[in-house]
Design a protein around this motif. Structure first.
Motif, PDB file in Angstrom:
ATOM      1  N   GLU A   1       0.858  -1.174   0.000  1.00 42.53           N
ATOM      2  CA  GLU A   1       0.000   0.000   0.000  1.00 42.53           C
ATOM      3  C   GLU A   1       0.904   1.237   0.000  1.00 42.53           C
ATOM      4  O   GLU A   1       1.914   1.289   0.697  1.00 42.53           O
ATOM      5  CB  GLU A   1      -0.872  -0.033   1.251  1.00 42.53           C
ATOM      6  CG  GLU A   1      -1.815   1.123   1.382  1.00 42.53           C
ATOM      7  CD  GLU A   1      -2.711   0.948   2.590  1.00 42.53           C
ATOM      8  OE1 GLU A   1      -3.926   0.918   2.398  1.00 42.53           O
ATOM      9  OE2 GLU A   1      -2.178   0.837   3.721  1.00 42.53           O
ATOM     10  N   HIS A   2       0.531   2.236  -0.795  1.00 39.00           N
ATOM     11  CA  HIS A   2       1.280   3.486  -0.869  1.00 39.00           C
ATOM     12  C   HIS A   2       0.676   4.481   0.113  1.00 39.00           C
ATOM     13  O   HIS A   2      -0.535   4.682   0.131  1.00 39.00           O
ATOM     14  CB  HIS A   2       1.205   4.045  -2.294  1.00 39.00           C
ATOM     15  CG  HIS A   2       1.887   5.353  -2.448  1.00 39.00           C
ATOM     16  ND1 HIS A   2       1.195   6.535  -2.412  1.00 39.00           N
ATOM     17  CD2 HIS A   2       3.193   5.670  -2.620  1.00 39.00           C
ATOM     18  CE1 HIS A   2       2.050   7.535  -2.571  1.00 39.00           C
ATOM     19  NE2 HIS A   2       3.264   7.036  -2.697  1.00 39.00           N
ATOM     20  N   SER A   3       1.516   5.094   0.914  1.00 39.62           N
ATOM     21  CA  SER A   3       1.053   6.083   1.888  1.00 39.62           C
ATOM     22  C   SER A   3       1.083   7.469   1.256  1.00 39.62           C
ATOM     23  O   SER A   3       2.123   7.917   0.773  1.00 39.62           O
ATOM     24  CB  SER A   3       1.940   6.072   3.131  1.00 39.62           C
ATOM     25  OG  SER A   3       1.631   7.169   3.959  1.00 39.62           O
ATOM     26  N   SER A   4      -0.054   8.141   1.272  1.00 40.72           N
ATOM     27  CA  SER A   4      -0.091   9.504   0.747  1.00 40.72           C
ATOM     28  C   SER A   4       0.537  10.489   1.742  1.00 40.72           C
ATOM     29  O   SER A   4       0.884  11.599   1.375  1.00 40.72           O
ATOM     30  CB  SER A   4      -1.536   9.913   0.441  1.00 40.72           C
ATOM     31  OG  SER A   4      -2.324   9.858   1.609  1.00 40.72           O
ATOM     32  N   GLU A   5       0.710  10.057   2.988  1.00 44.13           N
ATOM     33  CA  GLU A   5       1.299  10.932   4.006  1.00 44.13           C
ATOM     34  C   GLU A   5       2.808  11.081   3.856  1.00 44.13           C
ATOM     35  O   GLU A   5       3.337  12.187   3.927  1.00 44.13           O
ATOM     36  CB  GLU A   5       0.964  10.413   5.396  1.00 44.13           C
ATOM     37  CG  GLU A   5      -0.505  10.521   5.734  1.00 44.13           C
ATOM     38  CD  GLU A   5      -0.817   9.949   7.108  1.00 44.13           C
ATOM     39  OE1 GLU A   5       0.119   9.646   7.881  1.00 44.13           O
ATOM     40  OE2 GLU A   5      -2.013   9.813   7.402  1.00 44.13           O
ATOM     41  N   ASP A   6       3.510   9.967   3.657  1.00 43.48           N
ATOM     42  CA  ASP A   6       4.973  10.057   3.573  1.00 43.48           C
ATOM     43  C   ASP A   6       5.539   9.553   2.250  1.00 43.48           C
ATOM     44  O   ASP A   6       6.747   9.542   2.048  1.00 43.48           O
ATOM     45  CB  ASP A   6       5.633   9.331   4.745  1.00 43.48           C
ATOM     46  CG  ASP A   6       5.319   7.848   4.782  1.00 43.48           C
ATOM     47  OD1 ASP A   6       4.795   7.302   3.801  1.00 43.48           O
ATOM     48  OD2 ASP A   6       5.606   7.219   5.826  1.00 43.48           O
ATOM     49  N   GLY A   7       4.675   9.111   1.336  1.00 47.59           N
ATOM     50  CA  GLY A   7       5.131   8.680   0.017  1.00 47.59           C
ATOM     51  C   GLY A   7       5.782   7.307  -0.010  1.00 47.59           C
ATOM     52  O   GLY A   7       6.254   6.869  -1.060  1.00 47.59           O
ATOM     53  N   GLU A   8       5.822   6.631   1.111  1.00 46.43           N
ATOM     54  CA  GLU A   8       6.443   5.311   1.177  1.00 46.43           C
ATOM     55  C   GLU A   8       5.445   4.213   0.843  1.00 46.43           C
ATOM     56  O   GLU A   8       4.242   4.411   0.883  1.00 46.43           O
ATOM     57  CB  GLU A   8       7.005   5.068   2.582  1.00 46.43           C
ATOM     58  CG  GLU A   8       8.174   5.952   2.934  1.00 46.43           C
ATOM     59  CD  GLU A   8       9.403   5.710   2.068  1.00 46.43           C
ATOM     60  OE1 GLU A   8       9.712   4.539   1.772  1.00 46.43           O
ATOM     61  OE2 GLU A   8      10.047   6.700   1.684  1.00 46.43           O
ATOM     62  N   LYS A   9       5.988   3.035   0.517  1.00 46.17           N
ATOM     63  CA  LYS A   9       5.170   1.851   0.260  1.00 46.17           C
ATOM     64  C   LYS A   9       5.355   0.901   1.437  1.00 46.17           C
ATOM     65  O   LYS A   9       6.467   0.662   1.879  1.00 46.17           O
ATOM     66  CB  LYS A   9       5.591   1.196  -1.044  1.00 46.17           C
ATOM     67  CG  LYS A   9       5.317   2.062  -2.248  1.00 46.17           C
ATOM     68  CD  LYS A   9       6.080   1.558  -3.457  1.00 46.17           C
ATOM     69  CE  LYS A   9       6.090   2.566  -4.563  1.00 46.17           C
ATOM     70  NZ  LYS A   9       6.894   3.759  -4.276  1.00 46.17           N
ATOM     71  N   TYR A  10       4.241   0.371   1.925  1.00 49.48           N
ATOM     72  CA  TYR A  10       4.273  -0.514   3.083  1.00 49.48           C
ATOM     73  C   TYR A  10       3.560  -1.811   2.749  1.00 49.48           C
ATOM     74  O   TYR A  10       2.528  -1.809   2.093  1.00 49.48           O
ATOM     75  CB  TYR A  10       3.574   0.132   4.283  1.00 49.48           C
ATOM     76  CG  TYR A  10       4.254   1.387   4.747  1.00 49.48           C
ATOM     77  CD1 TYR A  10       5.349   1.319   5.597  1.00 49.48           C
ATOM     78  CD2 TYR A  10       3.811   2.631   4.338  1.00 49.48           C
ATOM     79  CE1 TYR A  10       5.985   2.472   6.033  1.00 49.48           C
ATOM     80  CE2 TYR A  10       4.440   3.789   4.768  1.00 49.48           C
ATOM     81  CZ  TYR A  10       5.522   3.704   5.610  1.00 49.48           C
ATOM     82  OH  TYR A  10       6.156   4.838   6.024  1.00 49.48           O
TER      83      TYR A  10
ATOM     84  N   ARG B   1       1.279  -4.633   3.961  1.00 47.94           N
ATOM     85  CA  ARG B   1       0.284  -4.873   5.010  1.00 47.94           C
ATOM     86  C   ARG B   1      -0.007  -6.365   5.067  1.00 47.94           C
ATOM     87  O   ARG B   1      -0.425  -6.950   4.080  1.00 47.94           O
ATOM     88  CB  ARG B   1      -1.007  -4.111   4.708  1.00 47.94           C
ATOM     89  CG  ARG B   1      -0.785  -2.629   4.838  1.00 47.94           C
ATOM     90  CD  ARG B   1      -2.017  -1.846   5.011  1.00 47.94           C
ATOM     91  NE  ARG B   1      -2.907  -2.412   6.009  1.00 47.94           N
ATOM     92  CZ  ARG B   1      -4.177  -2.081   6.133  1.00 47.94           C
ATOM     93  NH1 ARG B   1      -4.713  -1.186   5.328  1.00 47.94           N
ATOM     94  NH2 ARG B   1      -4.940  -2.623   7.050  1.00 47.94           N
TER      95      ARG B   1
END
Length: 79
Positions: free
Chosen positions: A58-67, A69
């Motif tokens: 999942e891509h985080s719109s907050e920090d631009g990183e991919k995590y 899950r």
């Protein structure tokens, strides 16, 4: 009428939308369907479980990183 409560689904098997609704209601899962938002509109329509994964990126719109899950993810296609 006795309602079947699903806690697990198997790849390759068909399930009704009603059964998948039960599965989603009782399991921490992401359900992906090729029937888009109409998955639960016809309770007796059948869907085939085509794939199952232990998680997804999942891509985080907050920090631009991919995590990654760790959450069960199931893909279904209408039959």
């Amino acid at each position: 009428m006795n309602t079947k409560r699903l806690s697990e689904v198997e790849v390759g098997r068909n399930y009704t939308a009603k059964e998948l609704d039960s599965f989603v209601s009782t399991t921490d899962v992401v359900l992906i369907s090729n029937n888009e938002s109409q998955l639960f509109s016809e309770p007796e329509r059948e869907y085939k479980v085509t794939q199952s994964f232990n998680g997804f990126f999942e891509h985080s719109s907050e920090d631009g990183e991919k995590y990654f899950r760790e959450k069960k993810t199931v893909v279904v296609e209408k039959v």
